[in-house]
Design an enzyme around this catalytic site. Structure first.
Site, PDB file in Angstrom:
ATOM      1  N   ASP A 151       0.816  -1.227   0.000  1.00 28.53           N
ATOM      2  CA  ASP A 151       0.000   0.000   0.000  1.00 28.53           C
ATOM      3  C   ASP A 151       0.848   1.275   0.000  1.00 28.53           C
ATOM      4  O   ASP A 151       0.341   2.349  -0.302  1.00 28.53           O
ATOM      5  CB  ASP A 151      -0.919   0.021   1.221  1.00 28.53           C
ATOM      6  CG  ASP A 151      -1.989  -1.056   1.144  1.00 28.53           C
ATOM      7  OD1 ASP A 151      -2.259  -1.543   0.032  1.00 28.53           O
ATOM      8  OD2 ASP A 151      -2.539  -1.407   2.200  1.00 28.53           O
ATOM      9  N   GLY A 194      -5.634  -1.496  -2.063  1.00 30.93           N
ATOM     10  CA  GLY A 194      -5.515  -0.191  -1.400  1.00 30.93           C
ATOM     11  C   GLY A 194      -6.811   0.145  -0.697  1.00 30.93           C
ATOM     12  O   GLY A 194      -7.651   0.850  -1.225  1.00 30.93           O
ATOM     13  N   GLU A 247      -9.386  -0.389  -4.254  1.00 28.00           N
ATOM     14  CA  GLU A 247     -10.488  -1.110  -3.604  1.00 28.00           C
ATOM     15  C   GLU A 247     -11.211  -0.270  -2.553  1.00 28.00           C
ATOM     16  O   GLU A 247     -12.396  -0.465  -2.302  1.00 28.00           O
ATOM     17  CB  GLU A 247      -9.981  -2.419  -2.984  1.00 28.00           C
ATOM     18  CG  GLU A 247      -8.945  -2.226  -1.889  1.00 28.00           C
ATOM     19  CD  GLU A 247      -8.574  -3.525  -1.177  1.00 28.00           C
ATOM     20  OE1 GLU A 247      -7.381  -3.717  -0.907  1.00 28.00           O
ATOM     21  OE2 GLU A 247      -9.463  -4.328  -0.888  1.00 28.00           O
TER      22      GLU A 247
END
Ligand code: F6P
Length: 345
Positions: A151, A194, A247
């Protein structure tokens, strides 16, 4: 990433700050392997090899903080980290631990450290891992964090281990999608990871030349962020469209439905998911992980604690965990601006 922890610990055998380059030729069976966050194995290897060179004894703690509570350890030496630099996942496994979030769990973990005589812990992971490190250091255990998450959302460092590999994997997958979308003159909605951070989506979106990119940092607005972009691209002569969705920004399925409903296109939705967390790490991730692992041992051997190893302007530095986590990371404004200009065309 929340509460994934994977780490190596080590026992300082020498006076703090003293380094003596010793030899270790003993080979050892290779540990089991599970795939997670490309580059973690390179960091584990660097920690172990640096420690060995400084005559510091190492043990690996399997399954993260849960493993520390349970005393789930394995001996580590030069041989046990052979041939893992190129492998995805982590040989130490990883796990979430609800118990470690409680003071009782933290006390149990601190007791394991006392029992085993551990002088310091190198904790490799994301945000949750570092919050655990903060908690543990309050019990008098020396901890240094090495940032590993695809991330890239650890505030104090420019890059985290795994980001580069995940980004390249996503780009390769999206390039493949683009081939078929171009041939069929279709719209593609691709969801990348993410949940809370859009760094991966933004970076990948720029790299693939996306029509639109959705990030969780910005409140999702279909008309402004998707419809206007697709319309502009169509008016410019395009007949295929690539929408990259983090996401945490919106559900790719919902975005696909809205595109169908409001724009009359027939999009295809692809969720890349956990594929992004596996695979052989890129050279950049391997080198970054190795430099960070080396620095983590140096920092602990110098008697420092509660630090995070960071890369800033390509220099490896260490910062206080509390200060590092308190900083607010925002998306790179320049990269966001570039993406905005490049999309919808
Ligand atoms: O590795 C970080 C991350 O990719 C986040 O973006 C995501 O929210 C999370 O992992 C999902 O992990 P899992 O499916 O294992 O719960």
């Amino acid at each position: 990433g929340i509460m994934y922890v994977t780490f190596g610990t080590f026992k300082l055998r020498l006076r703090k700050g003293v380094s003596e380059y010793g030899k270790c030729s003993e080979t050892h069976r290779r540990a089991d392997q599970r795939r997670r966050r490309p580059g973690m194995n390179a960091a584990i290897r660097a920690v172990v090899r640096t420690a060995m060179k400084n005559s510091i004894e190492c043990v690996g703690i399997r399954r993260g903080w849960a493993g520390l509570i349970a005393g789930d350890i394995c001996p580590m030496n030069s041989g046990s980290v052979s041939r893992i630099i190129n492998r995805g996942g982590t040989v130490l496994y990883t796990a979430r631990s609800d118990e470690f979030r409680t003071p009782e769990g933290q006390k149990k973990a601190a007791n394991t450290c006392k029992l085993l005589g551990l002088d310091g812990i190198v904790a490799i992971g994301g945000d949750g891992t570092f919050r655990g490190a903060q908690d543990l250091s309050r019990f008098g255990v020396s901890v240094v964090g090495v940032p590993g998450t695809i991330d890239n959302d650890i505030v104090c460092t420019d890059y985290t281990i795994g980001f580069d590999t995940a980004a390249n994997t996503a780009v390769e997958c999206i390039d493949r999608l683009r081939d078929t979308m171009q041939s069929h003159e279709r719209c593609s909605v691709v969801e990348v990871m993410g949940r809370h951070a859009g760094y991966l989506a933004l970076y990948v979106g720029v790299a693939v030349g996306a029509t639109a990119v959705l990030v969780p940092e910005h409140q999702y607005d279909f008309e402004k962020h998707v419809a206007e972009k697709i319309r502009a691209a169509r008016l410019g002569g395009k007949t295929n469209f690539m929408i990259v969705v983090a996401e945490g920004a919106a559900s790719a399925m919902d975005v696909g439905k809205e595109i169908k409903e409001h724009l009359g296109l027939d999009p295809r939705v692809t969720i890349l998911g956990h594929i992004q967390r596996g695979g052989s790490p890129t050279a950049k991730d391997r080198v970054l992980a190795t430099r960070m692992g080396y620095e983590a041992v140096r920092v602990l051997a110098e008697g420092m604690t509660n630090r995070v190893i960071c890369v800033r302007d390509d220099q490896i530095v260490n910062v206080d965990i509390d200060e590092g986590l308190a900083m607010k990371k925002t998306l790179n404004a320049e990269e966001f601006e570039v993406m905005t200009v490049m999309t919808g065309v």
